[in-house]
Design a protein around this motif. Structure first.
Motif, mmCIF file in Angstrom:
data_model
loop_
_atom_site.group_PDB
_atom_site.id
_atom_site.type_symbol
_atom_site.label_atom_id
_atom_site.label_comp_id
_atom_site.label_asym_id
_atom_site.label_seq_id
_atom_site.Cartn_x
_atom_site.Cartn_y
_atom_site.Cartn_z
ATOM 1 N N ALA A 69 0.824 -1.212 0.000
ATOM 2 C CA ALA A 69 0.000 0.000 0.000
ATOM 3 C C ALA A 69 0.859 1.265 0.000
ATOM 4 C CB ALA A 69 -0.937 0.007 1.198
ATOM 5 N N ARG A 70 2.010 1.216 0.659
ATOM 6 C CA ARG A 70 2.870 2.394 0.735
ATOM 7 C C ARG A 70 3.786 2.474 -0.485
ATOM 8 N NH1 ARG A 70 5.690 1.695 6.327
ATOM 9 N NH2 ARG A 70 7.081 3.137 5.261
ATOM 10 N N ALA A 71 3.849 3.634 -1.096
ATOM 11 C CA ALA A 71 4.657 3.827 -2.300
ATOM 12 C C ALA A 71 6.138 3.565 -2.042
ATOM 13 C CB ALA A 71 4.464 5.238 -2.843
ATOM 14 N N VAL A 72 6.615 3.889 -0.837
ATOM 15 C CA VAL A 72 8.035 3.656 -0.548
ATOM 16 C C VAL A 72 8.362 2.168 -0.599
ATOM 17 C CG1 VAL A 72 8.452 5.756 0.768
ATOM 18 C CG2 VAL A 72 7.622 3.743 1.937
ATOM 19 N N ASP A 73 7.425 1.322 -0.189
ATOM 20 C CA ASP A 73 7.653 -0.126 -0.236
ATOM 21 C C ASP A 73 7.657 -0.629 -1.680
ATOM 22 O OD1 ASP A 73 7.794 -0.176 2.519
ATOM 23 O OD2 ASP A 73 5.690 -0.741 2.774
ATOM 24 N N ARG A 74 6.711 -0.140 -2.487
ATOM 25 C CA ARG A 74 6.675 -0.533 -3.905
ATOM 26 C C ARG A 74 7.953 -0.099 -4.612
ATOM 27 N NH1 ARG A 74 1.548 1.508 -3.431
ATOM 28 N NH2 ARG A 74 1.988 3.376 -4.654
ATOM 29 N N ASN A 75 8.386 1.118 -4.338
ATOM 30 C CA ASN A 75 9.602 1.617 -4.970
ATOM 31 C C ASN A 75 10.823 0.827 -4.530
ATOM 32 O OD1 ASN A 75 8.107 3.543 -6.259
ATOM 33 N ND2 ASN A 75 8.562 5.162 -4.783
ATOM 34 N N ARG A 76 10.868 0.420 -3.279
ATOM 35 C CA ARG A 76 11.982 -0.390 -2.771
ATOM 36 C C ARG A 76 12.050 -1.731 -3.491
ATOM 37 N NH1 ARG A 76 16.628 -1.074 -0.014
ATOM 38 N NH2 ARG A 76 16.681 -3.027 1.104
ATOM 39 N N VAL A 77 10.902 -2.389 -3.643
ATOM 40 C CA VAL A 77 10.858 -3.682 -4.329
ATOM 41 C C VAL A 77 11.312 -3.528 -5.776
ATOM 42 C CG1 VAL A 77 9.325 -5.500 -5.155
ATOM 43 C CG2 VAL A 77 9.094 -4.670 -2.826
ATOM 44 N N LYS A 78 10.822 -2.510 -6.461
ATOM 45 C CA LYS A 78 11.214 -2.299 -7.857
ATOM 46 C C LYS A 78 12.696 -1.960 -7.971
ATOM 47 C CE LYS A 78 7.767 0.568 -8.575
ATOM 48 N NZ LYS A 78 6.828 1.495 -9.257
ATOM 49 N N ARG A 79 13.225 -1.216 -7.003
ATOM 50 C CA ARG A 79 14.654 -0.886 -7.005
ATOM 51 C C ARG A 79 15.500 -2.142 -6.835
ATOM 52 N NH1 ARG A 79 14.897 2.229 -2.628
ATOM 53 N NH2 ARG A 79 13.752 3.865 -3.682
ATOM 54 N N LEU A 80 15.091 -3.036 -5.945
ATOM 55 C CA LEU A 80 15.810 -4.299 -5.754
ATOM 56 C C LEU A 80 15.754 -5.148 -7.027
ATOM 57 C CD1 LEU A 80 14.628 -5.315 -2.162
ATOM 58 C CD2 LEU A 80 16.862 -4.397 -2.827
ATOM 59 N N MET A 81 14.590 -5.182 -7.669
ATOM 60 C CA MET A 81 14.439 -5.956 -8.908
ATOM 61 C C MET A 81 15.318 -5.391 -10.018
ATOM 62 S SD MET A 81 10.315 -6.526 -8.735
ATOM 63 C CE MET A 81 10.133 -6.903 -10.437
ATOM 64 N N ARG A 82 15.324 -4.063 -10.173
ATOM 65 C CA ARG A 82 16.138 -3.439 -11.218
ATOM 66 C C ARG A 82 17.621 -3.705 -11.005
ATOM 67 N NH1 ARG A 82 12.594 1.059 -10.760
ATOM 68 N NH2 ARG A 82 14.079 2.044 -9.343
ATOM 69 N N GLU A 83 18.075 -3.612 -9.757
ATOM 70 C CA GLU A 83 19.488 -3.836 -9.473
ATOM 71 C C GLU A 83 19.881 -5.290 -9.731
ATOM 72 O OE1 GLU A 83 23.421 -3.046 -8.174
ATOM 73 O OE2 GLU A 83 21.815 -1.853 -9.047
ATOM 74 N N SER A 84 19.056 -6.233 -9.313
ATOM 75 C CA SER A 84 19.388 -7.639 -9.552
ATOM 76 C C SER A 84 19.336 -7.967 -11.043
ATOM 77 C CB SER A 84 18.474 -8.561 -8.753
ATOM 78 O OG SER A 84 17.141 -8.401 -9.143
ATOM 79 N N TYR A 85 18.422 -7.333 -11.785
ATOM 80 C CA TYR A 85 18.380 -7.532 -13.233
ATOM 81 C C TYR A 85 19.639 -6.952 -13.884
ATOM 82 C CZ TYR A 85 17.438 -6.744 -18.109
ATOM 83 O OH TYR A 85 17.562 -6.708 -19.473
ATOM 84 N N ARG A 86 19.990 -5.734 -13.479
ATOM 85 C CA ARG A 86 21.149 -5.057 -14.054
ATOM 86 C C ARG A 86 22.432 -5.876 -13.884
ATOM 87 N NH1 ARG A 86 25.461 -2.295 -12.592
ATOM 88 N NH2 ARG A 86 25.041 -2.565 -10.368
ATOM 89 N N LYS A 87 22.587 -6.481 -12.720
ATOM 90 C CA LYS A 87 23.800 -7.251 -12.452
ATOM 91 C C LYS A 87 23.821 -8.601 -13.160
ATOM 92 C CE LYS A 87 25.500 -7.342 -8.315
ATOM 93 N NZ LYS A 87 25.561 -7.478 -6.844
#
Length: 136
Positions: A69-87
């Motif tokens: 529900a909180r945008a900060v949590d959604r953004n955190r999950v997407k940030r983790l996904m982007r970083e793991s994809y990038r690597k």
């Protein structure tokens, strides 16, 4: 003068703007006509297409507002996904040069709790490996 003409080529471990899927038309087509599979906690949609796009492979990351529900949590999950994809995107880019078509991929996170980075990276590697096999 620093401008668009003096840009360096993207490094193999970058995730630039050209690699992000932001075409509404292509997203709609991906979710309607694309193939998908589930590898917990990801639901992965993918589709080969021949539309004119800036990069041969375009990626979309998403997390549900229902689960976070909180945008900060959604953004955190997407940030983790982007970083793991990038690597770890090299597992997927190795199979792509032999394929003349472009690829659109969406990774949707479906778990209800905030993950640790190691868990996301482990699952992203597995998802990219499975996607690489399905593309062949």
């Amino acid at each position: 003068m620093a401008g668009a003409f003096n840009r360096r080529p993207a490094s193999p471990q970058s995730f630039g703007k050209a690699e992000r899927l932001n075409s509404k038309k292509l997203m709609d087509e991906l979710f309607k006509k694309g193939s998908s599979f589930v590898l917990y906690p990801f639901r992965v949609y993918w589709m080969k297409h021949e539309q004119q796009v800036p990069s041969q492979m375009q990626i979309l990351m998403g997390a549900s507002k229902k689960n976070f529900a909180r945008a900060v949590d959604r953004n955190r999950v997407k940030r983790l996904m982007r970083e793991s994809y990038r690597k770890n995107k090299n597992t997927l880019t190795v199979t792509l040069p032999t394929n003349p078509k472009n690829l659109a991929v969406a990774f949707l996170f479906s778990d209800k709790k905030l993950p640790e980075y190691q868990f996301v990276e482990q699952k992203m590697i597995a998802a990219l490996t499975m996607l690489s096999e399905k593309i062949k």
